[in-house]
Enzyme design. Structure first.
Site, PDB file in Angstrom:
ATOM      1  N   ARG A 195       0.857  -1.175   0.000  1.00 46.09           N
ATOM      2  CA  ARG A 195       0.000   0.000   0.000  1.00 46.09           C
ATOM      3  C   ARG A 195       0.893   1.225   0.000  1.00 46.09           C
ATOM      4  NH1 ARG A 195      -3.567  -2.776  -1.428  1.00 46.09           N
ATOM      5  NH2 ARG A 195      -5.614  -3.131  -0.473  1.00 46.09           N
TER       6      ARG A 195
ATOM      7  N   HIS B 168      -1.743   0.294  -9.683  1.00 48.12           N
ATOM      8  CA  HIS B 168      -2.328  -0.657  -8.723  1.00 48.12           C
ATOM      9  C   HIS B 168      -2.976  -1.841  -9.457  1.00 48.12           C
ATOM     10  CE1 HIS B 168      -3.998  -0.883  -4.358  1.00 48.12           C
ATOM     11  NE2 HIS B 168      -3.828  -2.092  -4.858  1.00 48.12           N
TER      12      HIS B 168
ATOM     13  N   GLU C  28      -3.498   7.710  -4.507  1.00 46.83           N
ATOM     14  CA  GLU C  28      -3.830   7.035  -5.769  1.00 46.83           C
ATOM     15  C   GLU C  28      -5.082   7.683  -6.344  1.00 46.83           C
ATOM     16  OE1 GLU C  28      -4.108   2.794  -5.346  1.00 46.83           O
ATOM     17  OE2 GLU C  28      -2.087   2.646  -4.546  1.00 46.83           O
TER      18      GLU C  28
HETATM   19  P1  NAP Z   1      -0.906 -11.586   4.620  1.00 44.65           P
HETATM   20  O1  NAP Z   1      -0.883 -12.979   4.141  1.00 44.65           O
HETATM   21  O2  NAP Z   1      -1.793 -11.214   5.751  1.00 44.65           O
HETATM   22  O3  NAP Z   1       0.609 -11.190   4.973  1.00 44.65           O
HETATM   23  C1  NAP Z   1       0.958  -9.990   5.587  1.00 44.65           C
HETATM   24  C2  NAP Z   1       2.295 -10.172   6.267  1.00 44.65           C
HETATM   25  O4  NAP Z   1       2.678  -8.912   6.832  1.00 44.65           O
HETATM   26  C3  NAP Z   1       2.270 -11.184   7.420  1.00 44.65           C
HETATM   27  O5  NAP Z   1       3.373 -12.029   7.269  1.00 44.65           O
HETATM   28  C4  NAP Z   1       2.427 -10.327   8.660  1.00 44.65           C
HETATM   29  O6  NAP Z   1       3.222 -10.897   9.660  1.00 44.65           O
HETATM   30  C5  NAP Z   1       3.202  -9.156   8.138  1.00 44.65           C
HETATM   31  N1  NAP Z   1       3.015  -7.977   8.970  1.00 44.65           N
HETATM   32  C6  NAP Z   1       1.869  -7.400   9.380  1.00 44.65           C
HETATM   33  N2  NAP Z   1       2.128  -6.325  10.146  1.00 44.65           N
HETATM   34  C7  NAP Z   1       3.474  -6.246  10.220  1.00 44.65           C
HETATM   35  C8  NAP Z   1       4.353  -5.355  10.877  1.00 44.65           C
HETATM   36  N3  NAP Z   1       3.882  -4.339  11.613  1.00 44.65           N
HETATM   37  N4  NAP Z   1       5.683  -5.575  10.747  1.00 44.65           N
HETATM   38  C9  NAP Z   1       6.168  -6.604  10.013  1.00 44.65           C
HETATM   39  N5  NAP Z   1       5.370  -7.492   9.380  1.00 44.65           N
HETATM   40  C10 NAP Z   1       4.048  -7.303   9.475  1.00 44.65           C
HETATM   41  O7  NAP Z   1      -1.281 -10.584   3.443  1.00 44.65           O
HETATM   42  P2  NAP Z   1      -0.996 -10.763   1.878  1.00 44.65           P
HETATM   43  O8  NAP Z   1      -2.127 -11.463   1.258  1.00 44.65           O
HETATM   44  O9  NAP Z   1       0.375 -11.235   1.686  1.00 44.65           O
HETATM   45  O10 NAP Z   1      -1.134  -9.219   1.410  1.00 44.65           O
HETATM   46  C11 NAP Z   1      -0.320  -8.215   1.940  1.00 44.65           C
HETATM   47  C12 NAP Z   1      -0.809  -6.854   1.490  1.00 44.65           C
HETATM   48  O11 NAP Z   1      -0.534  -6.683   0.101  1.00 44.65           O
HETATM   49  C13 NAP Z   1      -2.321  -6.658   1.568  1.00 44.65           C
HETATM   50  O12 NAP Z   1      -2.734  -6.289   2.874  1.00 44.65           O
HETATM   51  C14 NAP Z   1      -2.564  -5.536   0.571  1.00 44.65           C
HETATM   52  O13 NAP Z   1      -2.473  -4.289   1.207  1.00 44.65           O
HETATM   53  C15 NAP Z   1      -1.424  -5.707  -0.414  1.00 44.65           C
HETATM   54  N6  NAP Z   1      -1.879  -6.171  -1.736  1.00 44.65           N
HETATM   55  C16 NAP Z   1      -1.672  -5.373  -2.819  1.00 44.65           C
HETATM   56  C17 NAP Z   1      -2.042  -5.828  -4.076  1.00 44.65           C
HETATM   57  C18 NAP Z   1      -1.835  -4.973  -5.280  1.00 44.65           C
HETATM   58  O14 NAP Z   1      -2.629  -5.062  -6.212  1.00 44.65           O
HETATM   59  N7  NAP Z   1      -0.792  -4.164  -5.341  1.00 44.65           N
HETATM   60  C19 NAP Z   1      -2.626  -7.072  -4.244  1.00 44.65           C
HETATM   61  C20 NAP Z   1      -2.845  -7.836  -3.117  1.00 44.65           C
HETATM   62  C21 NAP Z   1      -2.465  -7.377  -1.857  1.00 44.65           C
HETATM   63  P3  NAP Z   1       2.826 -12.167  10.562  1.00 44.65           P
HETATM   64  O15 NAP Z   1       2.804 -13.311   9.604  1.00 44.65           O
HETATM   65  O16 NAP Z   1       3.918 -12.265  11.507  1.00 44.65           O
HETATM   66  O17 NAP Z   1       1.481 -11.869  11.105  1.00 44.65           O
HETATM   67  C1  GLV Z   2      -5.265  -5.231  -3.674  1.00 47.49           C
HETATM   68  O1  GLV Z   2      -4.605  -4.261  -3.521  1.00 47.49           O
HETATM   69  C2  GLV Z   2      -5.688  -6.095  -2.622  1.00 47.49           C
HETATM   70  O2  GLV Z   2      -5.488  -5.738  -1.451  1.00 47.49           O
HETATM   71  O3  GLV Z   2      -6.242  -7.163  -2.933  1.00 47.49           O
END
Ligand code: NAP
Ligand code: GLV
Length: 328
Positions: A237, A285, A266
């Protein structure tokens, strides 16, 4: 028959699924998000809503939504929704985990490669007539293979990125709130404190959700800690990175570049200084934007709505009447 407000035209079968379940879908037809007053009026009259990350669902909107039972986000991130306010009102909030991490990891690598190997800037130059000959000195960048990758947030997407990094013979470091011994064993990733990860990595890729803890996580001090010439990749983000500090680090020439699928704000205004850097790649995005994944995300949102309207727990709850908010 329940009324479901859908805040944009969706790909796939999501709307058909709602109708087959006997619900009325009211789809906002605009290409841009519904204005706030439209969203507020629509929610006030809806039993359920399917919304996008561009729709801010806050306490004042929820206050008017007396009948609303579920807000289904077509995204895995849900920082656009006041989850506590929804839960306090007995409204379910759902998201779309498990269907977009591979697609998003593919795109993360596309951005990393584009920034390192100067794909977009060289293509723009060639189109503008700048391709005069094969040059031994033009558009040089760092190698990706064999480099050190630092992953900030080893969740679903971070892990999928780490798997890809193995194919590029990269050494991968990670930081997360909790250590992941099983992944360390399986993927050979090495845990580091954030500061150490920043100073050891050639590429730093961000995969944390946007929360009060991660807003501004990468600021001036963290950028200074990065290796000279390192490249920052952000598909998480925009506000996770302090953009003023990023512009400064790029101006000073400390960073080798940045690749950003997400920005703050954005869309990024066309007069924003980040657009002026040749070593910055910016995309709108789209990291999850494959045909299949976007359809699946929309269909998951529909499944969540259909479950709640049938009196069941949704398959992908973030928070709700019977669940305490998920730890983000
Ligand atoms: P996820 O599986 O929940 O993984 C998030 C990771 O971040 C977890 O490993 C968590 O740690 C870690 N985390 C959370 N808070 C933290 C902190 N304060 N310090 C260090 N690590 C921290 O989520 P995901 O599915 O991978 O997605 C991650 C993010 O990507 C989403 O929330 C979204 O904002 C973004 N995203 C963007 C797009 C795009 O189109 N650009 C697409 C999809 C997602 P723990 O495992 O230790 O809890
Ligand atoms: C996209 O940014 C998502 O969070 O799925």
């Amino acid at each position: 028959m329940a009324r479901v407000f859908v805040s944009r035209t969706l790909p796939g079968r999501a709307v058909a699924m709602l109708e087959e379940a006997g619900h009325t879908a009211e789809v906002w037809p605009g290409e841009l998000p519904p204005p706030r007053e439209v969203l507020s009026d629509a929610l006030a009259d809806a039993d359920a809503a399917i919304v996008l990350l561009t729709d801010r669902i806050d306490a004042s909107l929820l206050e008017r939504a007396a009948k609303l039972r579920v807000v289904a986000n077509v995204a895995v991130g849900y920082d656009n929704i006041d989850v506590d306010a929804a839960a306090a009102r007995g409204v379910w909030v759902t998201n779309t985990p498990g269907v977009l991490h591979e697609t998003t990891a593919d795109f993360t690598f596309a951005l990393l490669l584009a920034a390192a190997r100067r794909v977009t800037v060289s293509e723009r130059a060639a189109r503008a007539g700048g391709w005069k000959t094969w040059s031994p000195t033009a558009f040089l960048g760092p190698d990706v293979h064999g480099a050190v990758l630092g992953i900030v947030g080893l969740g679903q997407i971070g892990t999928a990125v780490a798997r890809r990094a193995r194919g590029f013979a990269m050494r991968t470091l990670y930081t997360s709130r909790t250590r992941k011994p099983a992944l360390e064993e399986e993927l050979g990733v090495e845990w580091r404190r954030l500061d150490d990860l920043l100073s050891e990595s050639d590429f730093v890729s961000l995969h944390v959700p946007l929360t009060s803890e991660t807003r501004g996580l990468i600021g001036a001090e963290q950028l200074r800690r990065m290796k000279p010439g390192a490249i920052l990749v952000n598909t998480a983000r925009g506000p996770v990175v302090d953009h003023r500090a990023l512009v400064e680090a790029l101006r000073e020439g400390h960073l080798g570049g940045a690749a950003l699928d997400v920005t703050d704000p954005e869309p990024l205004p066309l007069d924003h200084p980040l657009w002026a850097f040749e070593n910055v790649v910016i995309t709108p995005h789209i990291a999850s934007a494959s045909e299949r994944t976007r359809a699946r995300m929309a269909e998951m949102a529909a499944e969540n709505v259909i479950a709640v309207l049938a009196g069941r727990e949704p398959p992908n709850p973030v928070a709700g009447p019977r669940a305490s908010p998920k730890r983000t």
